[in-house]
Motif scaffolding. Sequence first.
Motif, PDB file in Angstrom:
ATOM      1  N   LEU A 127       0.833  -1.206   0.000  1.00 13.45           N
ATOM      2  CA  LEU A 127       0.000   0.000   0.000  1.00 13.45           C
ATOM      3  C   LEU A 127       0.863   1.250   0.000  1.00 13.45           C
ATOM      4  O   LEU A 127       0.401   2.321  -0.379  1.00 13.45           O
ATOM      5  N   ASP A 128       2.111   1.114   0.465  1.00 12.12           N
ATOM      6  CA  ASP A 128       3.076   2.211   0.403  1.00 12.12           C
ATOM      7  C   ASP A 128       4.346   1.666  -0.249  1.00 12.12           C
ATOM      8  O   ASP A 128       5.233   1.156   0.434  1.00 12.12           O
ATOM      9  N   PRO A 129       4.458   1.753  -1.589  1.00 11.64           N
ATOM     10  CA  PRO A 129       5.574   1.133  -2.304  1.00 11.64           C
ATOM     11  C   PRO A 129       6.955   1.616  -1.872  1.00 11.64           C
ATOM     12  O   PRO A 129       7.897   0.826  -1.818  1.00 11.64           O
ATOM     13  N   THR A 130       7.079   2.910  -1.549  1.00  5.81           N
ATOM     14  CA  THR A 130       8.392   3.445  -1.180  1.00  5.81           C
ATOM     15  C   THR A 130       8.860   2.881   0.156  1.00  5.81           C
ATOM     16  O   THR A 130      10.005   2.444   0.303  1.00  5.81           O
ATOM     17  N   VAL A 131       7.979   2.888   1.146  1.00  4.75           N
ATOM     18  CA  VAL A 131       8.322   2.342   2.462  1.00  4.75           C
ATOM     19  C   VAL A 131       8.664   0.856   2.348  1.00  4.75           C
ATOM     20  O   VAL A 131       9.617   0.363   2.954  1.00  4.75           O
ATOM     21  N   HIS A 132       7.885   0.149   1.539  1.00  6.00           N
ATOM     22  CA  HIS A 132       8.119  -1.283   1.367  1.00  6.00           C
ATOM     23  C   HIS A 132       9.470  -1.545   0.711  1.00  6.00           C
ATOM     24  O   HIS A 132      10.212  -2.457   1.111  1.00  6.00           O
ATOM     25  N   PHE A 133       9.810  -0.740  -0.285  1.00  9.21           N
ATOM     26  CA  PHE A 133      11.080  -0.895  -0.983  1.00  9.21           C
ATOM     27  C   PHE A 133      12.254  -0.652  -0.034  1.00  9.21           C
ATOM     28  O   PHE A 133      13.223  -1.425  -0.018  1.00  9.21           O
ATOM     29  N   VAL A 134      12.184   0.405   0.752  1.00 17.09           N
ATOM     30  CA  VAL A 134      13.265   0.712   1.701  1.00 17.09           C
ATOM     31  C   VAL A 134      13.417  -0.430   2.702  1.00 17.09           C
ATOM     32  O   VAL A 134      14.539  -0.821   3.064  1.00 17.09           O
ATOM     33  N   ASP A 135      12.297  -0.978   3.157  1.00 22.05           N
ATOM     34  CA  ASP A 135      12.357  -2.096   4.099  1.00 22.05           C
ATOM     35  C   ASP A 135      13.035  -3.310   3.471  1.00 22.05           C
ATOM     36  O   ASP A 135      13.835  -3.994   4.118  1.00 22.05           O
ATOM     37  N   ARG A 136      12.764  -3.562   2.187  1.00 20.70           N
ATOM     38  CA  ARG A 136      13.321  -4.734   1.521  1.00 20.70           C
ATOM     39  C   ARG A 136      14.805  -4.589   1.195  1.00 20.70           C
ATOM     40  O   ARG A 136      15.438  -5.538   0.743  1.00 20.70           O
ATOM     41  N   HIS A 159      16.861  -4.087   3.541  1.00 18.61           N
ATOM     42  CA  HIS A 159      17.509  -4.558   4.768  1.00 18.61           C
ATOM     43  C   HIS A 159      17.353  -6.063   4.919  1.00 18.61           C
ATOM     44  O   HIS A 159      16.368  -6.647   4.460  1.00 18.61           O
ATOM     45  N   THR A 160      18.313  -6.687   5.570  1.00 18.99           N
ATOM     46  CA  THR A 160      18.255  -8.134   5.784  1.00 18.99           C
ATOM     47  C   THR A 160      17.330  -8.513   6.929  1.00 18.99           C
ATOM     48  O   THR A 160      16.983  -9.676   7.079  1.00 18.99           O
ATOM     49  N   TRP A 161      16.946  -7.521   7.737  1.00 17.51           N
ATOM     50  CA  TRP A 161      16.052  -7.774   8.874  1.00 17.51           C
ATOM     51  C   TRP A 161      14.838  -6.857   8.754  1.00 17.51           C
ATOM     52  O   TRP A 161      14.963  -5.682   8.421  1.00 17.51           O
ATOM     53  N   THR A 162      13.654  -7.418   8.962  1.00 22.43           N
ATOM     54  CA  THR A 162      12.429  -6.632   8.861  1.00 22.43           C
ATOM     55  C   THR A 162      11.645  -6.702  10.152  1.00 22.43           C
ATOM     56  O   THR A 162      11.649  -7.727  10.850  1.00 22.43           O
ATOM     57  N   PHE A 163      10.976  -5.605  10.481  1.00 22.09           N
ATOM     58  CA  PHE A 163      10.117  -5.561  11.673  1.00 22.09           C
ATOM     59  C   PHE A 163       8.641  -5.591  11.276  1.00 22.09           C
ATOM     60  O   PHE A 163       7.770  -5.206  12.047  1.00 22.09           O
ATOM     61  N   GLU A 215       8.159  -9.474  16.362  1.00 19.37           N
ATOM     62  CA  GLU A 215       9.356  -8.833  16.905  1.00 19.37           C
ATOM     63  C   GLU A 215      10.473  -8.709  15.863  1.00 19.37           C
ATOM     64  O   GLU A 215      11.584  -8.315  16.192  1.00 19.37           O
ATOM     65  N   GLY A 216      10.174  -9.063  14.637  1.00 21.11           N
ATOM     66  CA  GLY A 216      11.161  -8.959  13.578  1.00 21.11           C
ATOM     67  C   GLY A 216      11.547 -10.329  13.038  1.00 21.11           C
ATOM     68  O   GLY A 216      11.374 -11.343  13.716  1.00 21.11           O
ATOM     69  N   SER A 217      12.052 -10.350  11.810  1.00 16.95           N
ATOM     70  CA  SER A 217      12.447 -11.616  11.208  1.00 16.95           C
ATOM     71  C   SER A 217      13.508 -11.392  10.139  1.00 16.95           C
ATOM     72  O   SER A 217      13.658 -10.296   9.599  1.00 16.95           O
ATOM     73  N   ASP A 218      14.234 -12.454   9.829  1.00 18.81           N
ATOM     74  CA  ASP A 218      15.295 -12.418   8.823  1.00 18.81           C
ATOM     75  C   ASP A 218      14.668 -12.455   7.424  1.00 18.81           C
ATOM     76  O   ASP A 218      13.836 -13.304   7.136  1.00 18.81           O
ATOM     77  N   GLN A 219      15.057 -11.524   6.560  1.00 19.94           N
ATOM     78  CA  GLN A 219      14.573 -11.553   5.181  1.00 19.94           C
ATOM     79  C   GLN A 219      15.737 -11.480   4.178  1.00 19.94           C
ATOM     80  O   GLN A 219      15.572 -11.035   3.045  1.00 19.94           O
ATOM     81  N   SER A 220      16.904 -11.930   4.630  1.00 21.24           N
ATOM     82  CA  SER A 220      18.076 -11.892   3.758  1.00 21.24           C
ATOM     83  C   SER A 220      17.897 -12.769   2.522  1.00 21.24           C
ATOM     84  O   SER A 220      18.470 -12.493   1.468  1.00 21.24           O
ATOM     85  N   PHE A 221      17.079 -13.832   2.649  1.00 24.76           N
ATOM     86  CA  PHE A 221      16.856 -14.730   1.514  1.00 24.76           C
ATOM     87  C   PHE A 221      15.936 -14.104   0.469  1.00 24.76           C
ATOM     88  O   PHE A 221      15.770 -14.655  -0.621  1.00 24.76           O
ATOM     89  N   ALA A 222      15.318 -12.970   0.782  1.00 25.08           N
ATOM     90  CA  ALA A 222      14.364 -12.338  -0.132  1.00 25.08           C
ATOM     91  C   ALA A 222      14.895 -11.036  -0.726  1.00 25.08           C
ATOM     92  O   ALA A 222      14.134 -10.228  -1.247  1.00 25.08           O
ATOM     93  N   LEU A 223      16.200 -10.812  -0.662  1.00 27.50           N
ATOM     94  CA  LEU A 223      16.778  -9.556  -1.129  1.00 27.50           C
ATOM     95  C   LEU A 223      16.641  -9.353  -2.638  1.00 27.50           C
ATOM     96  O   LEU A 223      16.720  -8.231  -3.121  1.00 27.50           O
ATOM     97  N   ALA A 224      16.440 -10.423  -3.387  1.00 22.50           N
ATOM     98  CA  ALA A 224      16.425 -10.314  -4.850  1.00 22.50           C
ATOM     99  C   ALA A 224      15.202  -9.582  -5.379  1.00 22.50           C
ATOM    100  O   ALA A 224      15.136  -9.281  -6.570  1.00 22.50           O
ATOM    101  N   GLY A 225      14.239  -9.274  -4.515  1.00 18.03           N
ATOM    102  CA  GLY A 225      13.082  -8.503  -4.956  1.00 18.03           C
ATOM    103  C   GLY A 225      13.409  -7.040  -5.196  1.00 18.03           C
ATOM    104  O   GLY A 225      12.508  -6.234  -5.472  1.00 18.03           O
TER     105      GLY A 225
END
Length: 261
Positions: free
Chosen positions: A26-35, A37-41, A45-55
């Motif tokens: 719903l907010d593409p810019t915020v979502h892009f900035v979050d992606r 990073h290797t860690w997302t909140f 309490e947060g989770s590892d998203q290093s495996f999804a960096l290719a997006g």
Amino acid sequence: LLLSFTPFLWLQGKFVVAGHDAGLPLDPTVHFVDRLHTWTFRYGEGSDQSFALAGFFIHGFEAFLDQFGLSLSLQQSLQFSAYFFLMGLSMYVFSRVIFEKEPIYFPLLAAVVYQYNHFILQAWFIAERTKFSLYIALPLFLTLLFLVVTKKKNPVKYGILGALLLFVLNGGGFLPLYGAFFVASLAFSAGMLFFSQSFMKTCGAMLAFFGTVIVATLFLQAYWLLPYLQFVRSNFAESVAQSGGVEGVIHWLKSISEHTS
């Protein structure tokens, strides 16, 4: 190009695609900035998203459109239209190279059939941009391979171009999506070998091309391949269990394949 505007008939400037498996923010810019990073909140309490960096490229395109102050509905329509156009353009380039002596209407027809292909209807149902990226890349990749074999182009140079192509159109870093890509590439290669007048030379050119693609891809895409493999090694069993175990996954596969051939 004109047919690529079809998605504007879907949302009509007042609806958006959200939820289900689409993953459209719903907010593409915020979502892009979050992606980035290797860690997302975003979850608990947060989770590892290093495996999804290719997006990066998919969500980067969404964030780019967001900078123009357009409505989210219009942004999504533009995004979908761009994918539609690139699908047709990719197949048009492939057909023009393969059938260079055929009339102009032949590659145009091939491009339209590739755009309006019922095999990707399920992908449009959830706006599966990851699948679209590889769907766009496939004809261009096969074009490079064809030029190496038939026009004696440098297999190393064109292999690097192929790796760069897959660096941008990378399927969002989801390895199972590469299955059809691999099958199509192998089938195309087998066809060229079958009709080749010099089996050994053709085989050598192909091996040099694919070898270069594999090596260059491992270097270019290590930033998501290594975390992805680590994720599969350490969390795959847990992910299957959360989906209801093996039986749950099989039940899901049966339900989505009910009316397929």
